[in-house]
Scaffold this active site. Structure first.
Site, PDB file in Angstrom:
ATOM      1  CD  GLN A  13       3.063  -0.758  -0.357  1.00  0.00           C
ATOM      2  OE1 GLN A  13       2.411  -0.822  -1.405  1.00  0.00           O
ATOM      3  NE2 GLN A  13       4.280  -1.254  -0.261  1.00  0.00           N
ATOM      4  N   PRO A  39       7.844  -5.732   1.489  1.00  0.00           N
ATOM      5  CG  PRO A  39       7.744  -3.414   1.378  1.00  0.00           C
ATOM      6  CD  PRO A  39       7.039  -4.651   0.908  1.00  0.00           C
ATOM      7  CG  ASP A  58       7.219   1.071  -4.941  1.00  0.00           C
ATOM      8  OD1 ASP A  58       6.093   0.709  -4.564  1.00  0.00           O
ATOM      9  OD2 ASP A  58       8.269   0.553  -4.511  1.00  0.00           O
ATOM     10  CD  GLN A  59       6.936   1.074   0.685  1.00  0.00           C
ATOM     11  OE1 GLN A  59       6.194   1.210   1.661  1.00  0.00           O
ATOM     12  NE2 GLN A  59       8.057   0.383   0.751  1.00  0.00           N
ATOM     13  CG  HIS A 103       6.554  -2.504  -7.876  1.00  0.00           C
ATOM     14  ND1 HIS A 103       7.225  -3.624  -8.315  1.00  0.00           N
ATOM     15  CD2 HIS A 103       5.446  -2.959  -7.242  1.00  0.00           C
ATOM     16  CE1 HIS A 103       6.563  -4.698  -7.948  1.00  0.00           C
ATOM     17  NE2 HIS A 103       5.468  -4.333  -7.311  1.00  0.00           N
TER      18      HIS A 103
END
Length: 465
Positions: free
Chosen positions: A149, A183, A377-378, A400
């Site tokens: 991330q 994840p 959120d990613q 998030h």
């Protein structure tokens, strides 16, 4: 001046909150000066804001590295039982810095404050790279996906003058491949990565053939709690020399297929992985009409109708530790991917693990969104950097995601976010304060905002010069 995500849902049928100034701006300060790190003031981030964990760190270090903005983060994980940096947070901060260079201080376990001044590419031609080869070992079972991330956006925007086929960054990441509260690698590989490729234009940029993605990933060894020790190789073969395309995930379409990956490792027997699949399928069949595929063998119903379901039961022979886990991915006719996953815990039965993953997928599907809670959120960082207007339709808005939007606006105040609630469980009386004075804690359960939402962002159109 920075503008946080708005503070209130207003209106009746469609309730929305938009970007406008509030007292939250005290949590971050920036300069309107140039991109030169020697003259730009530090952006100050309160690490206890919103979700208040590692996400702020990972997003902030990515923005700072890509946009060349020096940062100071204080109160890191201040509200956690054990405040300060953990080994996985230290690694997440160090990896982008090692990729792109700069000066990082405070990156030690337990630290509550870090500062970072990225290297200015425009002032130092040595920052233009051919290949960067890095090894980063978390040293625990901390999530490898959380390292990605922070580091993947930076690797994509590495300055380069090399040919498109050159391997720009080769990262060997060591830690947990399948960790709780993060994840699993299989989710990253089968949900996040394909969506990023398709939506942001990371495929087929230089010719008219379907060349492989500029992001390649391979698992060498699986690592589980408590020892970790997993090893993943990630290669970025080319830099983003153009702007990211905007993300548009607003039409979910119909459910087209389901993929189930059930694994067992270490001393655990195969039949437990089969038990997870049976329990998951039993729950899924209560809502979906499934046609099951085991490997290459397809089990047809008499009418040959239903949703194609492929099942892989995998023996993870190259692994450190014992573990059971399952990932279930639903793909739609419009290319959306939603998933549910679960890992075994001591004393938990295999069928409970399978049902847990299936229920998580069903909850995501029934929420009505085009993305699940792990993905929404990613995507915020990529929406903020993209060129044009991005839109994603979500179910419940997670804390998030709210925090990711807030963080984006500290670095990209020109990125205009608008979040609209598409349905309201209390249409006449609801007046919910959202992110008021930086206080996320009293809005919904653990900051979760119920209902379907549309997140719209006019990105800054960042381009590596």
């Amino acid at each position: 001046r920075t503008q946080p995500i708005a503070r209130r849902l207003v209106g009746a049928a469609s309730r929305r909150y938009q970007s406008r100034p509030s007292a939250m701006t005290a949590a971050a300060s920036s300069s309107d000066a140039s991109n030169n790190t020697s003259t730009t003031k530090f952006i100050s981030i309160d690490g206890s804001t919103g979700e208040g964990g590692g996400q702020i760190l990972r997003n902030a270090i990515s923005y700072a590295t890509i946009l060349k903005r020096p940062i100071r983060i204080t109160n890191i994980r201040a509200k956690r039982k054990k405040p300060g940096l953990k080994p996985q947070h230290v690694a997440s901060l160090q990896l982008p810095v090692e990729l792109c260079e700069g000066t990082l201080t405070g990156d030690t376990v337990g630290s509550s404050t870090i500062t970072y001044a990225p290297k200015d590419d425009d002032r130092d031609n040595q920052s233009v790279v051919t290949t960067r080869t890095l090894i980063k070992d978390i040293g625990t079972a901390g999530s490898i996906c959380l390292l990605l991330q922070a580091s993947l956006p930076c690797a994509l925007f590495l300055p380069t003058t090399t040919a498109p086929s050159t391997k720009l960054a080769r990262m060997t990441l060591m830690g947990g491949t399948n960790a709780t509260q993060a994840p699993q690698f299989d989710y990253w590989y089968r949900v996040f990565l394909p969506i990023l490729q398709q939506q942001c234009g990371l495929l087929n940029k230089h010719d008219n053939t379907q060349r492989p993605t500029p992001i390649e990933a391979e698992v060498e060894c699986r690592g589980y709690f408590p020892r970790g020790g997993g090893k993943v190789h990630v290669t970025v073969t080319e830099s983003m020399m153009t702007k990211l395309k905007p993300i548009r995930l607003v039409e979910r379409g119909e459910l087209e297929s389901i993929y189930i990956r059930s694994f067992y490792a270490g001393r655990l027997p195969r039949h437990l992985a089969q038990d997870m699949v049976r329990a998951a399928n039993a729950l899924l069949k209560q809502q979906f009409d499934l046609i099951v595929t085991n490997g290459d063998r397809k089990i047809h119903r008499e009418d040959n109708k239903g949703i194609s379901t492929k099942i892989d039961i995998v023996a993870e022979n190259n692994a450190i530790g014992s573990c059971l886990g399952i990932l279930i991915v639903a793909q739609t006719t419009t290319g959306c991917r939603l998933a549910g996953s679960a890992l075994s815990s001591p004393g938990q039965k295999a069928n409970q693990v399978g049902r847990g993953a299936a229920q998580e997928l069903l909850d995501a599907w029934n929420s009505g969104g085009c993305v699940d809670e792990w993905l929404q959120d990613q995507l915020i960082l990529y929406m903020a950097l993209a060129d044009g207007e991005s839109e994603i339709k979500t179910g419940c808005l997670t804390l998030h995601t709210q925090t990711a939007i807030w963080t984006a606006q500290q670095f990209c105040p020109q990125a205009l976010f608008e979040v609209t609630r598409l349905d309201d469980p209390q249409p006449k009386k609801a007046k919910h304060e959202v992110l008021e004075n930086g206080d996320f804690s009293n809005y919904g359960q653990a900051g979760l905002i119920p209902g379907r939402h549309l997140i719209r962002c006019s990105g800054i159109g960042f381009e590596r010069k």
